[in-house]
Design a protein around this motif. Structure first.
Motif, PDB file in Angstrom:
ATOM      1  N   LEU A 164      -8.700  35.531  -2.139  1.00  0.00           N
ATOM      2  CA  LEU A 164      -7.983  36.306  -1.125  1.00  0.00           C
ATOM      3  C   LEU A 164      -7.021  35.428  -0.336  1.00  0.00           C
ATOM      4  CD1 LEU A 164     -10.696  38.757   0.242  1.00  0.00           C
ATOM      5  CD2 LEU A 164      -8.776  39.267  -1.233  1.00  0.00           C
ATOM      6  N   LYS A 168      -3.058  36.236  -0.448  1.00  0.00           N
ATOM      7  CA  LYS A 168      -2.918  36.960   0.816  1.00  0.00           C
ATOM      8  C   LYS A 168      -1.485  37.402   1.077  1.00  0.00           C
ATOM      9  CE  LYS A 168      -3.370  36.195   5.800  1.00  0.00           C
ATOM     10  NZ  LYS A 168      -2.101  36.721   6.131  1.00  0.00           N
ATOM     11  N   ASP A 172      -0.201  41.145   1.493  1.00  0.00           N
ATOM     12  CA  ASP A 172       0.391  41.536   2.774  1.00  0.00           C
ATOM     13  C   ASP A 172       1.750  42.198   2.567  1.00  0.00           C
ATOM     14  OD1 ASP A 172      -1.752  40.661   4.240  1.00  0.00           O
ATOM     15  OD2 ASP A 172      -0.802  38.790   4.899  1.00  0.00           O
TER      16      ASP A 172
END
Length: 186
Positions: A164, A168, A172
């Motif tokens: 993750l 990320k 996002d």
């Protein structure tokens, strides 16, 4: 007599150690095979997602950007099965990853790379959909896809610690694209 007892115990310990050692080696081989199985299933997942996104792109290419609502709804209905298929593929991959949770910590750059490529593929497709149709017509089709993606990433993070963190920024960006579409609906 004591020497015989110690000899028997020492031989018994040696025998137990000899028998137990191949089990430990087999376990590490099984762990490696689990990592390879996850990696292979992710590559297969990427190929299957590419097939679905290719169909979506082929359907939406002739549609004008910010299409009128009638055209957007018709195109959204055409691509809904592909979005559903992608969500199903992601759900299945999460199940595979949960079954293959490993005890040790492994850093696999190949898994990071494959997951990143999958996310970029989905990001490009979602942005293309939003440019062509807006979020309104495809909102109910995108929600299961986003939820399945989150579930998959969480399951894979349990298998490959730090995944993750590695992906990320891509995740996002994908969620930001959908969020900006939601702001446009207000």
């Amino acid at each position: 007599m004591k020497a015989t007892l110690f000899t028997v115990l020492a031989f018994g310990g040696f025998l137990a150690t000899s028998i137990a050692s191949p089990v430990a080696v087999e376990t590490s081989v099984e762990k490696r095979q689990d990592i390879d199985a996850i990696e292979t299933s992710l590559e297969t997942l990427f190929t299957q997602i590419q097939e679905q996104t290719g169909k979506i792109n082929a359907t939406l290419t002739p549609v004008a950007d910010a299409a009128p609502e009638e055209d957007a709804v018709a195109a959204a209905d055409e691509i809904a099965p592909q979005l559903e298929a992608i969500a199903d593929l992601l759900d299945k991959s999460a199940t595979i990853a949960k079954r293959a949770i490993l005890e040790g910590r492994y850093v696999k750059e190949d898994i990071f790379k494959t997951v990143s490529i999958i996310l970029y593929e989905l990001l490009g497709t979602v942005k293309f959909i939003l440019i062509k149709l807006g979020l309104g017509p495809v909102l109910f089709s995108l929600v299961p896809l986003i939820l399945a993606l989150v579930k998959t990433l969480k399951a894979l993070d349990k298998v490959v610690t730090g995944l993750l963190i590695a992906v990320k920024f891509i995740a996002d960006e994908l969620l930001t694209a959908v969020g900006l579409g939601l702001l446009g609906l207000l």
